[in-house]
Design an enzyme around this catalytic site. Structure first.
Site, PDB file in Angstrom:
ATOM      1  N   CYS A   1       0.732  -0.780   0.160  1.00 39.12           N
ATOM      2  CA  CYS A   1      -0.217  -0.117   0.082  1.00 39.12           C
ATOM      3  C   CYS A   1       0.766   1.498  -0.383  1.00 39.12           C
ATOM      4  CB  CYS A   1      -0.613   0.019   0.983  1.00 39.12           C
ATOM      5  SG  CYS A   1      -2.140  -1.121   1.643  1.00 39.12           S
TER       6      CYS A   1
ATOM      7  N   ARG B   1       4.487  -0.587  -6.424  1.00 38.69           N
ATOM      8  CA  ARG B   1       4.213  -0.635  -4.847  1.00 38.69           C
ATOM      9  C   ARG B   1       3.398  -1.776  -4.910  1.00 38.69           C
ATOM     10  NH1 ARG B   1       6.275   2.492  -0.995  1.00 38.69           N
ATOM     11  NH2 ARG B   1       4.703   1.456   1.002  1.00 38.69           N
TER      12      ARG B   1
ATOM     13  N   TRP C   1      -3.727  -2.666  -1.130  1.00 35.36           N
ATOM     14  CA  TRP C   1      -3.286  -4.191  -1.050  1.00 35.36           C
ATOM     15  C   TRP C   1      -3.723  -4.568  -0.553  1.00 35.36           C
ATOM     16  CZ3 TRP C   1      -0.482  -8.225   0.657  1.00 35.36           C
ATOM     17  CH2 TRP C   1      -0.359  -9.516  -0.492  1.00 35.36           C
TER      18      TRP C   1
ATOM     19  N   ASN D   1      -1.421   1.946   6.515  1.00 43.19           N
ATOM     20  CA  ASN D   1      -0.563   0.932   5.537  1.00 43.19           C
ATOM     21  C   ASN D   1      -0.183  -0.109   7.004  1.00 43.19           C
ATOM     22  OD1 ASN D   1      -0.363   1.930   3.456  1.00 43.19           O
ATOM     23  ND2 ASN D   1       1.805   2.885   3.724  1.00 43.19           N
ATOM     24  N   GLY D   2      -0.481  -1.270   6.525  1.00 42.18           N
ATOM     25  CA  GLY D   2      -0.157  -2.770   7.773  1.00 42.18           C
ATOM     26  C   GLY D   2      -1.552  -3.217   8.129  1.00 42.18           C
TER      27      GLY D   2
ATOM     28  N   GLU E   1      15.754 -18.700  -9.566  1.00 39.63           N
ATOM     29  CA  GLU E   1      15.204 -17.064  -9.695  1.00 39.63           C
ATOM     30  C   GLU E   1      14.365 -17.155 -11.098  1.00 39.63           C
ATOM     31  OE1 GLU E   1      15.154 -12.831  -9.783  1.00 39.63           O
ATOM     32  OE2 GLU E   1      14.981 -14.247  -7.937  1.00 39.63           O
TER      33      GLU E   1
ATOM     34  N   LYS F   1      10.724 -16.016 -11.497  1.00 37.59           N
ATOM     35  CA  LYS F   1      10.431 -14.430 -12.421  1.00 37.59           C
ATOM     36  C   LYS F   1       9.686 -14.986 -13.048  1.00 37.59           C
ATOM     37  CE  LYS F   1      13.092 -11.101 -10.937  1.00 37.59           C
ATOM     38  NZ  LYS F   1      12.655 -11.676  -9.595  1.00 37.59           N
TER      39      LYS F   1
ATOM     40  N   GLU G   1       6.085 -15.225 -11.676  1.00 38.84           N
ATOM     41  CA  GLU G   1       6.065 -13.394 -10.851  1.00 38.84           C
ATOM     42  C   GLU G   1       5.129 -12.879 -12.418  1.00 38.84           C
ATOM     43  OE1 GLU G   1       8.370 -11.587  -8.062  1.00 38.84           O
ATOM     44  OE2 GLU G   1       9.675 -12.314  -9.584  1.00 38.84           O
TER      45      GLU G   1
ATOM     46  N   HIS H   1      14.205 -37.806  -8.071  1.00 40.90           N
ATOM     47  CA  HIS H   1      14.291 -37.709  -6.522  1.00 40.90           C
ATOM     48  C   HIS H   1      12.359 -37.423  -6.746  1.00 40.90           C
ATOM     49  CE1 HIS H   1      17.573 -39.410  -4.971  1.00 40.90           C
ATOM     50  NE2 HIS H   1      17.789 -38.287  -5.800  1.00 40.90           N
TER      51      HIS H   1
ATOM     52  N   LYS I   1       5.692  -4.354  -4.476  1.00 45.43           N
ATOM     53  CA  LYS I   1       6.988  -4.337  -4.293  1.00 45.43           C
ATOM     54  C   LYS I   1       7.786  -4.494  -2.784  1.00 45.43           C
ATOM     55  CE  LYS I   1      10.640  -2.615  -6.162  1.00 45.43           C
ATOM     56  NZ  LYS I   1      11.196  -4.708  -7.088  1.00 45.43           N
TER      57      LYS I   1
END
Length: 604
Positions: free
Chosen positions: A2, A27, A74, A98-99, A476, A480, A483, A499, A599
């Site tokens: 947020c 964000r 968010w 925010n939070g 990574e 990516k 995402e 395995h 973000k």
């Protein structure tokens, strides 16, 4: 997570509030809104979805005033709906947050019965302040009293009818900055929101609260004692918020990496002497173990660093996911060094791990991109990555700068402990100094990578394989891809293939193999052959020697520059960034603001 913007100005503020929200889009958010005070009345507009929807609402039904707050939300408590969007309104109070207010249910239970329009914890905070006003407290008293009852993480911006020329704000666990203007004052989640308005910022410290007025600000600490906080002059942020010639911020930031790596290296290397400039107070000869704690892509940078520290410096390294670290009661030695890694320096779980380590007597270091962040201020040693503001939600240049800085520290640690001599240290430093050129060469493969990406758009799943330090790069690459393209992807150590994961390989399944020609190359090629025999579409990312040796084994080969074990992870990461980017572009997803992601994650 947020975003907050606030202005108490000499001129109408609505347009500037919306402009500030646009600068916070990176964000991540799913609704937006503003509130202003005009004619002793609180006016509010909110909309679900993009800020363009809020703008349409304001065009149809304008509001304006000389004091206002705005927010991009968010969703945490409650679905991403208009009624759950901020600002929330209760009586005389409009509030953005925010939070998470963790004890909101207890507060709500203790309040007299009220009509609640939302499912959020935030609305309860607005009602608590309003109830104190109804009981005769002044706006200042009501705000301070409410803060004393909140438990959790918050950054707050509050308008109160009857205090039309003031904005109240506070921070506990979520960052908040105050901007100083000429007859105006500003409030923002970060410098990006306020860049067009001012470069002079005050960063509130943990537990601080403040009252903004047109001619200045009063700041109080968590004991309600008046305090002064330093003014920081933040330059150059405004220029970063422009994509320039690039279609997306992510692509711009991918292509900035030769420059950002050069900045990182200039901080950690003395290029004239070819030695590492270790941060003040960091002496690895006194350290028996390194603990690296981080989340997401920063955690993967720590995984790469584990290989570097153990292979070059022979220092044991534990790498921990921040959200799990303190909950398992880790066994800690006072001779251990904790390095927390975070782009923003505000990641809630990582910050909590830092504080846990400090409580247990460990030396702490914070590797961050924002040197005014909470982690940088609270750690014993603050270490910058110098990547510059990163707008794309999917981290690119911050990841490579984090990895580069950690690589330099590993070389420095090896020298401090006598593991390597001057000549070996100089060799490693020259290797690191070559990174900007190697990355420039890697970027020249973008055309072939874009072509390769076209073959991924119909995939339901993709698998990424690597060995050694390429295992984190496989992780990574998978991160990516999922995402920003929303294709299910998993990264594995290639030796783990038999395995379990090989059961999922079928005709046409994309398997991305990251295998430069190194000591483990032949073993990785054996795994490549195993998936190829089961019909996988094999995409090999390698170097010229590796490509020559595996020419007939892969459906697609992407050749990246030759590099040493110290620098190869960064060079190979460029290929994975481009592959994810071009796949997402082909699929038409929102590259810079992927769904459900933020973000900076500033709540647990």
């Amino acid at each position: 997570m947020c975003g907050i913007v606030g202005i108490i100005g000499r001129a109408p503020v609505s347009d500037r509030l919306v402009s500030g929200l646009k600068r916070l889009e990176y964000r991540g958010y799913d609704s937006a809104g503003i509130a202003v005070i005009n004619d002793d009345t609180v006016h509010r507009r909110r909309a679900r979805g993009k800020i363009a929807n809020l703008e349409a609402c304001l065009n149809d039904d304008p509001i304006d005033g000389h004091s206002g707050i705005a927010h991009t939300r968010w969703a945490t408590h409650g679905a991403p709906t208009e009624t759950n969007a901020h600002p929330h309104h209760a009586g005389r109070v409009a509030l953005v947050h925010n939070g998470i207010i963790e004890n909101y249910a207890d507060i709500r239970e203790a309040l007299p019965p009220r009509n609640y329009e939302s499912d959020t914890d935030t609305e309860v905070a607005a009602h608590l302040i309003d109830e104190a006003l109804k009981n005769g407290q002044s706006p200042r008293e009501a705000f301070a009293a409410a803060l004393a009852q909140f438990r959790g993480a918050y950054a707050l911006g509050v308008l109160i009818k009857g205090a039309d020329d003031e904005i109240f704000c506070a921070r506990h666990g979520s960052p908040l900055a105050i901007g100083l203007g000429d007859g105006e004052m500003y409030l923002g989640s970060d410098a990006m929101a306020l860049a067009p308005l001012t470069s002079r910022l005050i960063y509130l410290e943990e537990g601080d609260w403040a009252i903004l007025k047109r001619d200045g600000v009063e700041i109080f600490d968590k004991t309600n004692a008046p305090v002064d906080r330093p003014v920081t002059d933040v330059k150059g942020v405004d220029e970063v918020a422009n994509k320039g010639e690039y279609a997306h911020f992510m692509l711009k930031e991918i292509y900035e990496q030769p420059e950002t790596l050069a900045r990182t290296l200039s901080h950690y290397l003395d290029l004239s002497e070819m030695r590492v400039d270790m941060p003040d107070g960091l002496d690895f000869s006194e350290i028996d173990r390194v603990i690296i704690v981080a989340c997401g892509t920063a955690f993967i940078a720590g995984m790469v660093a584990k290989y570097m520290f153990e292979q070059i410096a022979a220092i044991p390294v534990d790498i921990d996911i921040a959200s799990e670290f303190r909950y398992r009661d880790p066994v800690l030695s006072p001779k251990s060094l904790m390095i927390v890694v975070s782009q923003s320096g505000e990641t809630a779980d990582t910050l909590a791990a830092l504080r846990y380590a400090k409580q247990h007597g460990l030396t702490t270091a914070a590797l961050v991109n924002v040197m005014t962040s909470t982690m940088a201020r609270e750690a014993d040693i603050a270490m910058p990555i110098k990547a510059g503001p990163e707008i794309g939600v999917a981290s690119t240049k911050a990841f490579t700068s984090q990895t580069c800085a950690l690589a330099a520290l590993a070389v420095g640690a090896a020298f401090q402990t006598g593991r390597i001599d001057d000549n070996a240290a100089a060799t490693h430093c020259r290797d690191l100094a070559s990174l900007p050129q190697r990355v420039t060469e890697a970027l020249s493969s973008d055309t072939i990578i874009a072509k390769t990406a076209k073959g991924l758009v119909t995939a339901r799943s993709a698998f990424f394989l690597g060995r050694g330090a390429m295992v984190p790069i496989a992780l990574e690459g998978a991160l990516k891809l999922k995402e920003i393209s929303y294709i299910h992807a998993e990264g594995y150590a290639a030796g783990e293939l038999k395995h379990g994961p090989i059961a999922l390989i079928e005709d046409g399944t994309p398997v991305i193999v990251i295998a430069p020609d190194d000591a483990l190359y032949e073993k990785t090629v054996s795994n490549l052959q195993e998936v190829a025999a089961r019909g996988a579409r094999v995409i090999l990312f390698t170097d010229p020697k590796g490509a020559a040796a595996a020419k007939s084994l892969s459906d697609d080969i992407v050749v990246l520059p030759e590099a040493t074990p110290l620098t190869a992870p960064i060079v190979q990461a460029i290929g994975q960034q481009l592959l994810a980017y071009y796949t997402a572009v082909e699929l038409g997803t929102d590259v810079d603001q992927p769904r459900n992601l933020a973000k900076s994650v500033t709540v647990e």
